[in-house]
Design a protein around this motif. Sequence first.
Motif, PDB file in Angstrom:
ATOM      1  N   GLU A 168       0.719  -1.144  -0.206  1.00  0.00           N
ATOM      2  CA  GLU A 168      -0.016  -0.019  -0.006  1.00  0.00           C
ATOM      3  C   GLU A 168       0.962   1.558   0.011  1.00  0.00           C
ATOM      4  O   GLU A 168       0.617   2.160  -0.866  1.00  0.00           O
ATOM      5  N   ALA A 169       1.830   1.393   0.826  1.00  0.00           N
ATOM      6  CA  ALA A 169       2.903   2.419   0.733  1.00  0.00           C
ATOM      7  C   ALA A 169       3.563   2.417  -0.510  1.00  0.00           C
ATOM      8  O   ALA A 169       3.610   3.577  -0.830  1.00  0.00           O
ATOM      9  N   THR A 170       3.870   1.703  -1.105  1.00  0.00           N
ATOM     10  CA  THR A 170       4.628   1.774  -2.392  1.00  0.00           C
ATOM     11  C   THR A 170       3.648   2.185  -3.492  1.00  0.00           C
ATOM     12  O   THR A 170       3.868   3.086  -4.326  1.00  0.00           O
ATOM     13  N   PHE A 171       2.446   1.851  -3.414  1.00  0.00           N
ATOM     14  CA  PHE A 171       1.200   2.007  -4.397  1.00  0.00           C
ATOM     15  C   PHE A 171       0.913   3.590  -4.241  1.00  0.00           C
ATOM     16  O   PHE A 171       0.540   4.290  -5.197  1.00  0.00           O
ATOM     17  N   CYS A 172       0.841   3.796  -2.932  1.00  0.00           N
ATOM     18  CA  CYS A 172       0.486   5.301  -2.508  1.00  0.00           C
ATOM     19  C   CYS A 172       1.697   6.295  -3.023  1.00  0.00           C
ATOM     20  O   CYS A 172       1.335   7.328  -3.638  1.00  0.00           O
ATOM     21  N   GLY A 173       2.790   5.895  -2.942  1.00  0.00           N
ATOM     22  CA  GLY A 173       4.053   6.813  -3.434  1.00  0.00           C
ATOM     23  C   GLY A 173       3.718   6.813  -4.845  1.00  0.00           C
ATOM     24  O   GLY A 173       3.725   7.939  -5.377  1.00  0.00           O
ATOM     25  N   CYS A 174       3.568   5.790  -5.751  1.00  0.00           N
ATOM     26  CA  CYS A 174       3.562   5.978  -7.153  1.00  0.00           C
ATOM     27  C   CYS A 174       2.283   6.766  -7.420  1.00  0.00           C
ATOM     28  O   CYS A 174       2.276   7.579  -8.566  1.00  0.00           O
ATOM     29  N   CYS A 175       1.152   6.753  -6.950  1.00  0.00           N
ATOM     30  CA  CYS A 175      -0.047   7.573  -7.142  1.00  0.00           C
ATOM     31  C   CYS A 175       0.288   8.915  -7.022  1.00  0.00           C
ATOM     32  O   CYS A 175      -0.211   9.988  -7.576  1.00  0.00           O
ATOM     33  N   SER A 176       0.934   9.141  -5.681  1.00  0.00           N
ATOM     34  CA  SER A 176       1.322  10.651  -5.439  1.00  0.00           C
ATOM     35  C   SER A 176       2.048  11.303  -6.336  1.00  0.00           C
ATOM     36  O   SER A 176       2.089  12.535  -6.673  1.00  0.00           O
TER      37      SER A 176
END
Length: 226
Positions: free
Chosen positions: A132-140
């Motif tokens: 989730e943290a990696t995906f959140c970083g990518c989306c941000s």
Amino acid sequence: MNVYLSMLIGYLLVNNYVMCQVFGICPFLGVSKKFDTALGMGMAVTFVITLASFITWLVQYYLLAPFGLDYMQTIAFILVIAVLVQVVENALKKLSYSLYQALGVYLPLITTNCVVLAVAINNISDGWNLLEATFCGCCSALGFTLSLLLLAAMVLALCPFAFAEDDEVVHIRTAEDLLDLAAECSLDTWSNGKKVVLENDLSLSAVDFASIPIFNGEFDGGGDTI
């Protein structure tokens, strides 16, 4: 799946770090004059934020937290980001030197770009797991890129000739033109990609001219002298 969809929509539009939270304004304003430069910066920031989100999560939960070093979080995260930015800088210098020059000082400043550190810290405070943290970083990061491209598109639409190719050629006809050039070259990125053409012999005896501080473009003397 709903969590990831909410992240994608949220960080692209609703909670966009640039447009809603006003993070990362320096590169947002500095490199959005041209579409290709904005895209290059967006790709670089996307790589850094996504990988930083992954690595900083591991650092937090496998290094800082187990040893009671949570107070070192900000310093540790900045070190991780600095290393990633150095990797990107060296890669661009080797693979796309023109883009490396176009990004100029804004490329190493990704290290101090508040949006990169903010995403890494928020991933921890929000309690995301590693994926989730990696995906959140990518989306941000994609939201940051979207903001750059939207501003670049607005600039091109409203001022289509403001950054045309002709503006990359600077004509020096008088001593005053040379003084103006020296003043502009106090910024290290201003001369990137520009061609200066000397069109007359110039005498500097009547003006106070020291030197051109920084020049990264092409100077065509055309057989004339200064």
